[in-house]
Motif scaffolding. Structure first.
Motif, PDB file in Angstrom:
ATOM      1  N   ILE A 137       0.831  -1.213   0.000  1.00 36.90           N
ATOM      2  CA  ILE A 137       0.000   0.000   0.000  1.00 36.90           C
ATOM      3  C   ILE A 137       0.858   1.252   0.000  1.00 36.90           C
ATOM      4  O   ILE A 137       0.679   2.153  -0.829  1.00 36.90           O
ATOM      5  N   ILE A 138       1.814   1.315   0.911  1.00 38.90           N
ATOM      6  CA  ILE A 138       2.648   2.519   1.024  1.00 38.90           C
ATOM      7  C   ILE A 138       3.493   2.715  -0.234  1.00 38.90           C
ATOM      8  O   ILE A 138       3.601   3.831  -0.748  1.00 38.90           O
ATOM      9  N   ASN A 139       4.065   1.639  -0.757  1.00 49.87           N
ATOM     10  CA  ASN A 139       4.875   1.780  -1.967  1.00 49.87           C
ATOM     11  C   ASN A 139       4.028   2.142  -3.175  1.00 49.87           C
ATOM     12  O   ASN A 139       4.482   2.879  -4.051  1.00 49.87           O
ATOM     13  N   ALA A 140       2.793   1.643  -3.239  1.00 51.25           N
ATOM     14  CA  ALA A 140       1.892   2.033  -4.328  1.00 51.25           C
ATOM     15  C   ALA A 140       1.577   3.522  -4.248  1.00 51.25           C
ATOM     16  O   ALA A 140       1.590   4.230  -5.264  1.00 51.25           O
ATOM     17  N   VAL A 141       1.303   4.021  -3.044  1.00 50.83           N
ATOM     18  CA  VAL A 141       1.024   5.449  -2.864  1.00 50.83           C
ATOM     19  C   VAL A 141       2.244   6.276  -3.238  1.00 50.83           C
ATOM     20  O   VAL A 141       2.133   7.279  -3.955  1.00 50.83           O
ATOM     21  N   PHE A 145       2.257   8.918  -6.410  1.00 51.35           N
ATOM     22  CA  PHE A 145       2.499  10.336  -6.159  1.00 51.35           C
ATOM     23  C   PHE A 145       3.989  10.671  -6.238  1.00 51.35           C
ATOM     24  O   PHE A 145       4.456  11.598  -5.583  1.00 51.35           O
ATOM     25  N   ARG A 146       4.717   9.930  -7.069  1.00 48.53           N
ATOM     26  CA  ARG A 146       6.169  10.101  -7.135  1.00 48.53           C
ATOM     27  C   ARG A 146       6.607  11.489  -7.572  1.00 48.53           C
ATOM     28  O   ARG A 146       7.681  11.925  -7.232  1.00 48.53           O
ATOM     29  N   ASP A 147       5.776  12.181  -8.336  1.00 47.63           N
ATOM     30  CA  ASP A 147       6.141  13.524  -8.772  1.00 47.63           C
ATOM     31  C   ASP A 147       5.835  14.577  -7.716  1.00 47.63           C
ATOM     32  O   ASP A 147       6.348  15.684  -7.785  1.00 47.63           O
ATOM     33  N   LYS A 148       4.986  14.237  -6.759  1.00 48.07           N
ATOM     34  CA  LYS A 148       4.587  15.188  -5.732  1.00 48.07           C
ATOM     35  C   LYS A 148       5.304  14.968  -4.398  1.00 48.07           C
ATOM     36  O   LYS A 148       5.390  15.862  -3.591  1.00 48.07           O
ATOM     37  N   ILE A 149       5.806  13.746  -4.184  1.00 48.49           N
ATOM     38  CA  ILE A 149       6.470  13.395  -2.929  1.00 48.49           C
ATOM     39  C   ILE A 149       7.912  13.008  -3.241  1.00 48.49           C
ATOM     40  O   ILE A 149       8.168  12.241  -4.156  1.00 48.49           O
ATOM     41  N   VAL A 196      12.102   7.190  -6.435  1.00 50.29           N
ATOM     42  CA  VAL A 196      10.961   6.322  -6.731  1.00 50.29           C
ATOM     43  C   VAL A 196      11.201   4.901  -6.234  1.00 50.29           C
ATOM     44  O   VAL A 196      10.313   4.293  -5.651  1.00 50.29           O
ATOM     45  N   PHE A 197      12.377   4.364  -6.431  1.00 48.89           N
ATOM     46  CA  PHE A 197      12.616   2.945  -6.181  1.00 48.89           C
ATOM     47  C   PHE A 197      13.421   2.635  -4.919  1.00 48.89           C
ATOM     48  O   PHE A 197      13.566   1.476  -4.563  1.00 48.89           O
ATOM     49  N   GLY A 198      13.934   3.626  -4.246  1.00 45.44           N
ATOM     50  CA  GLY A 198      14.727   3.380  -3.045  1.00 45.44           C
ATOM     51  C   GLY A 198      13.946   2.708  -1.939  1.00 45.44           C
ATOM     52  O   GLY A 198      14.392   1.728  -1.339  1.00 45.44           O
ATOM     53  N   THR A 199      12.749   3.221  -1.679  1.00 46.96           N
ATOM     54  CA  THR A 199      11.919   2.654  -0.610  1.00 46.96           C
ATOM     55  C   THR A 199      11.514   1.218  -0.917  1.00 46.96           C
ATOM     56  O   THR A 199      11.675   0.341  -0.062  1.00 46.96           O
ATOM     57  N   PRO A 200      10.988   0.906  -2.121  1.00 45.12           N
ATOM     58  CA  PRO A 200      10.619  -0.489  -2.383  1.00 45.12           C
ATOM     59  C   PRO A 200      11.806  -1.453  -2.345  1.00 45.12           C
ATOM     60  O   PRO A 200      11.655  -2.592  -1.910  1.00 45.12           O
TER      61      PRO A 200
END
Length: 114
Positions: free
Chosen positions: A31-35, A39-43, A66-70
């Motif tokens: 869920i968190i990674n999807a969000v 919203f990758r351009d806004k967060i 974009v990909f660091g967290t996942p």
């Protein structure tokens, strides 16, 4: 039998609780990674950056915002899964036995249908 000794029921309950905890962790991760992805351009989330690794070529090609967290969360989930499901949870003995049974049943059904 002493009260503090684990019974089979208590061991089974703990195993179910651990598995449920893993799947909750997986769901929250998804869920968190999807969000974050949507919203990758806004967060901007910077867990890892090129500066951390000294900018080697491999890391130049990854958008860490974009990909660091996942990537990090995926590694953590792998350790969590290994802890919950134990050794060989991916391709262990039980998996091999299931595959052997599956192929033997398939072979048997093919011979019966001929």
């Amino acid at each position: 039998m002493k009260d503090n000794m684990p019974t089979r029921l208590n061991v089974a309950k703990k195993k179910v609780k651990d598995i449920k905890g893993f799947y909750n962790h997986l769901l929250i991760c998804l869920i968190i990674n999807a969000v974050l992805f949507l919203f990758r351009d806004k967060i901007t989330v910077v867990l890892l950056s090129k500066r951390v690794f000294g900018s080697p070529e491999f890391f130049e090609n990854i958008n860490w915002d974009v990909f660091g967290t996942p990537i990090l969360w995926g590694i953590i989930l792998l350790f969590h899964a290994a802890n919950v499901f134990g050794k060989g949870f991916l391709f262990g003995r039980k998996w091999e036995e299931r595959q052997i049974r599956k192929f033997m049943e398939k072979d048997h059904m093919e011979k019966v249908n001929k």
